[in-house]
Design an enzyme around this catalytic site. Structure first.
Site, PDB file in Angstrom:
ATOM      1  N   GLY A  18       0.815  -1.211   0.000  1.00 44.61           N
ATOM      2  CA  GLY A  18       0.000   0.000   0.000  1.00 44.61           C
ATOM      3  C   GLY A  18       0.851   1.264   0.000  1.00 44.61           C
TER       4      GLY A  18
ATOM      5  N   LEU B  85       1.256   3.712   2.272  1.00 44.20           N
ATOM      6  CA  LEU B  85       2.038   3.938   3.494  1.00 44.20           C
ATOM      7  C   LEU B  85       3.041   2.807   3.712  1.00 44.20           C
ATOM      8  CD1 LEU B  85       2.603   5.550   6.088  1.00 44.20           C
ATOM      9  CD2 LEU B  85       0.696   4.313   7.172  1.00 44.20           C
TER      10      LEU B  85
ATOM     11  N   THR C 107      -9.447  -0.419   1.599  1.00 44.46           N
ATOM     12  CA  THR C 107      -9.600   1.041   1.490  1.00 44.46           C
ATOM     13  C   THR C 107     -10.456   1.504   0.313  1.00 44.46           C
ATOM     14  OG1 THR C 107      -7.539   1.140   0.254  1.00 44.46           O
ATOM     15  CG2 THR C 107      -7.398   1.571   2.625  1.00 44.46           C
TER      16      THR C 107
ATOM     17  N   THR D  67      -8.678   6.265  10.431  1.00 45.62           N
ATOM     18  CA  THR D  67      -9.085   7.259   9.438  1.00 45.62           C
ATOM     19  C   THR D  67     -10.007   8.342   9.983  1.00 45.62           C
ATOM     20  OG1 THR D  67     -10.390   7.470   7.377  1.00 45.62           O
ATOM     21  CG2 THR D  67     -10.935   5.634   8.815  1.00 45.62           C
TER      22      THR D  67
ATOM     23  N   TYR E 181     -16.958   1.841   4.951  1.00 46.95           N
ATOM     24  CA  TYR E 181     -15.510   1.928   5.187  1.00 46.95           C
ATOM     25  C   TYR E 181     -15.236   2.492   6.579  1.00 46.95           C
ATOM     26  CZ  TYR E 181     -10.779   3.861   5.037  1.00 46.95           C
ATOM     27  OH  TYR E 181      -9.489   4.189   5.353  1.00 46.95           O
TER      28      TYR E 181
ATOM     29  N   LYS F 160     -13.600   0.506   9.831  1.00 48.41           N
ATOM     30  CA  LYS F 160     -12.359   0.965  10.470  1.00 48.41           C
ATOM     31  C   LYS F 160     -12.605   1.229  11.957  1.00 48.41           C
ATOM     32  CE  LYS F 160      -8.775   1.857   8.839  1.00 48.41           C
ATOM     33  NZ  LYS F 160      -7.550   1.019   8.690  1.00 48.41           N
TER      34      LYS F 160
END
Length: 286
Positions: A15, A17, A66, A105, A129, A133
């Site tokens: 990903g 990050l 994501t 997030t 989403y 999370k």
């Protein structure tokens, strides 16, 4: 931990990050990245196996489902990865005495606020989403005592697709681009976030953190800054969220107050415009 090299396991190594972080190994810190192919977080036995073999000091859980809009039509998959996956890592990390840092997030908030959200404000996610999370946060808090939850926003960097790269591409092809002007937040450069996470997991200041580059802008202002800093003459036209309907609702206001960073005496991330300048320079130098 003086004298001994720290080992950090980073999930989501493919990903945005994760790819940034696996390149941050140093003399003091060894960073080992695992992609979904190497360790599927939805498989508890696999999580236990990898963590038992590596015995990391800390796990930085940057892997996630994501696809914000796609999640609306496949909630099971989003919850499986973001909630159950986090639970599995929490159990495995705890068994082996590893700290766990979960990258979360701004989508855990409803975006109806008008002043920056602090770490203890009530969450109220509006999208699948965001809800998945948030479910991961709750599971981690109940299953592990040495945890960090780091909520971030508007992430971009050298690896993967993101808003900055999209604007640079569109700016090269068109005279003008239309960008929403009624969503406010803070962009975050993966390099700055990665540095912060590495510093954070070396402390015992457990808890919830908000970490983004400092300062705020709308997506429209962000796009303008990208063109200005790149010396592009592309014009930016503002529009409303309604003019660009998407399956998943976006938070209108997702500015986060970094009170935990201040209270724990940690170093905040640099201003967003400065970070953007550094990033664009890096792209140029490649």
């Amino acid at each position: 931990m003086s004298g001994t090299k720290l080992t950090l396991l980073v999930t989501g190594a493919n990903g945005q990050l994760g790819q940034e972080m696996v390149r941050m190994s140093s003399d003091q810190v060894k960073i080992v990245g695992y992609s979904r192919q190497q360790m599927d977080v939805t498989n508890l036995a696999q999580c236990r196996e990898v963590i038992a073999a590596l015995r990391p000091d800390a796990v930085i859980h940057a892997g996630a489902y994501t696809a914000v809009d796609k999640a609306e039509s496949e909630p099971d998959e989003a919850y499986k990865v973001n909630a159950s996956g986090t639970r599995n890592l929490a159990l495995a990390a705890r068994e082996h005495g590893a700290k766990l840092c979960y990258v979360s997030t701004d989508y855990v908030f409803d975006g109806m606020g008008t002043s920056p959200y602090n770490e203890f404000d009530n969450t109220n996610p509006q999208s699948i989403y965001g809800k998945s999370k948030r479910a991961g946060e709750v599971l981690l808090q109940s299953l592990h005592d040495s945890y960090f939850i780091v909520r971030t926003s508007w992430v971009y960097g050298k690896y993967g697709n993101n808003f900055v790269k999209t604007m640079l591409k569109l700016g090269a092809e068109r005279d003008s681009v239309t960008v929403v002007h009624d969503q406010v937040g803070s962009p975050t450069y993966t390099y700055d976030l990665g540095r912060f996470l590495i510093d954070l997991v070396q402390t015992e200041a457990y808890g919830v953190y908000h970490a983004s580059n400092t300062g705020t802008c709308t997506w429209y202002e962000f796009a303008q800054a990208i063109f200005e800093e790149s010396g592009m003459s592309t014009k930016t036209e503002p529009c409303t969220t309604e003019q660009f309907p998407r399956p998943a609702p976006r938070p209108r206001y997702s500015v986060m107050d970094h009170s935990a960073i201040r209270q724990n005496g940690l170093t905040d991330l640099p201003p967003w415009r400065e970070a953007l300048r550094v990033f664009l320079q890096e792209l140029k130098d490649e």
